[in-house]
Write a protein that holds these residues in place. Sequence first.
Motif, mmCIF file in Angstrom:
data_model
loop_
_atom_site.group_PDB
_atom_site.id
_atom_site.type_symbol
_atom_site.label_atom_id
_atom_site.label_comp_id
_atom_site.label_asym_id
_atom_site.label_seq_id
_atom_site.Cartn_x
_atom_site.Cartn_y
_atom_site.Cartn_z
ATOM 1 N N LEU A 58 32.946 24.579 41.965
ATOM 2 C CA LEU A 58 33.644 24.805 43.173
ATOM 3 C C LEU A 58 35.069 24.567 42.262
ATOM 4 O O LEU A 58 35.458 24.034 40.795
ATOM 5 C CB LEU A 58 33.947 22.942 43.816
ATOM 6 C CG LEU A 58 32.225 23.086 44.686
ATOM 7 C CD1 LEU A 58 32.738 21.371 44.610
ATOM 8 C CD2 LEU A 58 31.900 24.152 45.471
ATOM 9 N N ASN A 59 35.734 25.268 43.417
ATOM 10 C CA ASN A 59 37.566 25.716 42.513
ATOM 11 C C ASN A 59 38.285 24.278 43.740
ATOM 12 O O ASN A 59 38.928 24.584 44.142
ATOM 13 C CB ASN A 59 38.083 27.042 43.179
ATOM 14 C CG ASN A 59 39.754 26.768 43.006
ATOM 15 O OD1 ASN A 59 39.535 26.359 42.033
ATOM 16 N ND2 ASN A 59 39.729 27.793 44.354
ATOM 17 N N VAL A 60 38.519 23.232 42.511
ATOM 18 C CA VAL A 60 38.720 21.867 42.443
ATOM 19 C C VAL A 60 40.780 21.555 42.073
ATOM 20 O O VAL A 60 40.124 22.057 41.034
ATOM 21 C CB VAL A 60 37.790 20.955 43.205
ATOM 22 C CG1 VAL A 60 39.026 19.514 42.985
ATOM 23 C CG2 VAL A 60 36.404 21.335 43.252
ATOM 24 N N ARG A 91 39.829 19.384 47.085
ATOM 25 C CA ARG A 91 40.925 20.203 47.528
ATOM 26 C C ARG A 91 41.646 21.249 47.076
ATOM 27 O O ARG A 91 40.623 21.128 45.615
ATOM 28 C CB ARG A 91 42.105 19.549 48.329
ATOM 29 C CG ARG A 91 42.086 18.329 49.567
ATOM 30 C CD ARG A 91 43.797 18.535 49.537
ATOM 31 N NE ARG A 91 43.634 17.878 50.825
ATOM 32 C CZ ARG A 91 44.643 16.921 51.255
ATOM 33 N NH1 ARG A 91 45.481 16.401 50.939
ATOM 34 N NH2 ARG A 91 44.757 16.355 52.168
ATOM 35 N N GLU A 114 38.378 22.865 48.612
ATOM 36 C CA GLU A 114 37.373 23.256 48.987
ATOM 37 C C GLU A 114 37.008 22.151 50.988
ATOM 38 O O GLU A 114 37.211 21.489 51.044
ATOM 39 C CB GLU A 114 36.069 22.933 48.167
ATOM 40 C CG GLU A 114 36.544 23.937 47.047
ATOM 41 C CD GLU A 114 35.778 25.197 46.965
ATOM 42 O OE1 GLU A 114 35.233 25.162 48.197
ATOM 43 O OE2 GLU A 114 34.739 26.333 46.240
ATOM 44 N N VAL A 163 34.915 20.618 51.350
ATOM 45 C CA VAL A 163 33.730 19.507 50.489
ATOM 46 C C VAL A 163 34.257 18.043 50.776
ATOM 47 O O VAL A 163 35.484 18.160 50.145
ATOM 48 C CB VAL A 163 33.213 19.944 49.097
ATOM 49 C CG1 VAL A 163 31.751 18.893 48.720
ATOM 50 C CG2 VAL A 163 32.632 21.852 48.942
ATOM 51 N N SER A 170 26.929 19.234 51.992
ATOM 52 C CA SER A 170 27.547 20.343 51.407
ATOM 53 C C SER A 170 26.144 21.744 51.397
ATOM 54 O O SER A 170 25.818 21.403 50.677
ATOM 55 C CB SER A 170 28.504 20.254 50.510
ATOM 56 O OG SER A 170 29.118 22.212 50.366
ATOM 57 N N LEU A 178 27.773 24.433 49.621
ATOM 58 C CA LEU A 178 27.998 24.418 48.545
ATOM 59 C C LEU A 178 27.405 24.447 47.336
ATOM 60 O O LEU A 178 28.061 24.828 46.242
ATOM 61 C CB LEU A 178 29.214 24.494 48.667
ATOM 62 C CG LEU A 178 30.712 25.708 49.508
ATOM 63 C CD1 LEU A 178 31.808 25.369 50.152
ATOM 64 C CD2 LEU A 178 30.241 26.794 50.081
ATOM 65 N N GLU A 213 30.240 18.151 53.927
ATOM 66 C CA GLU A 213 30.732 19.420 54.538
ATOM 67 C C GLU A 213 32.361 18.480 55.280
ATOM 68 O O GLU A 213 31.762 17.063 55.505
ATOM 69 C CB GLU A 213 30.496 19.367 56.282
ATOM 70 C CG GLU A 213 29.590 21.080 55.253
ATOM 71 C CD GLU A 213 29.249 22.008 56.633
ATOM 72 O OE1 GLU A 213 28.908 22.968 56.390
ATOM 73 O OE2 GLU A 213 28.835 21.572 57.528
#
Length: 306
Positions: A26-28, A45, A47, A49, A91, A93, A110
């Motif tokens: 994830l791009n957190v 954030r 994301e 998620v 989620s 993802l 989610e």
Amino acid sequence: MTPEELAARTRRAVEAAVRAGRDLGLNVDHGAVLHDVFSVVVHLRPEPVVARIPVVLTGSTQPDRQTARQQRELDVVAWLDTQGIPVVRPSPLVPRVPVRRDGFSMTFWELADVADDHQPYQGVEMSYSAELHQALAGYPGKLPFLAPFNDGLPDLLARLQTVDVLTPTEIDRARSDFDKLQQLLADRAAFESAFPGIPVQPLQGDGPSHNVIRTTSGIRFADFEDVTSGPVEWDLALLGPDAVAEYDHAAHERGLRRTDPTVRRLMDHARRLQFVGCLTLVPQLPVLADGLAEVLADWRSTPAFE
């Protein structure tokens, strides 16, 4: 714990969730705390998620049992979603499994589009619980029997001598109540032997009428951490006669059975005792002291279980 220690625990949980999210691809950028009581709930954030990290456990603290508990929740909620029941979904993802990082075990969900009028633990009409029970009855997976009572509570009761608001006599009473209740509630066979006409089914496990999120698209069920099997009366424990009557009416309209008064009283006893056990968690979560005061007074004024 001091306010500084509580803040440090929250900070460590957020940092663990951010690192775990990044490890999962994830791009957190950072974690924003949405809720912080028994679990620290963190938006990863930017994301969509949310990580939920339990920090005060009412169930077993053994890592393998905690992981199994979290996996049951993920599996049941994912199944409910396939049945069209409004839930806050796992989620999509990340893999649908718990993740352990830096001493914390967490799950990923989610991000809900929370409505402006949402308030944590604000209840909804009991018809929602009847609807959920009707759906859960079809869940094909295996669930432990009354996990909130049988998993974790024995460990909590074993530590009651650390609770300074209880007298030795009250501690003895609590442990005696548990022993007597467990004769009926230790497993499904014991319960069905005592109550052969009362069906056992999957349950949300922790007051589903109050574990909801108001979103811009409507009510969604959340927090299935205590998902379990048992009589539906467990999900209504201590809710009071008006709520029970409302549930019974909604259940009857759906062709479901009305609740049984004897089983309700039994579940009320078991639920009160669970709250008494939670007194041992006050050092980890000081805000619990005020919340449990009323339940403790109720338990003291209720005759011991016979």
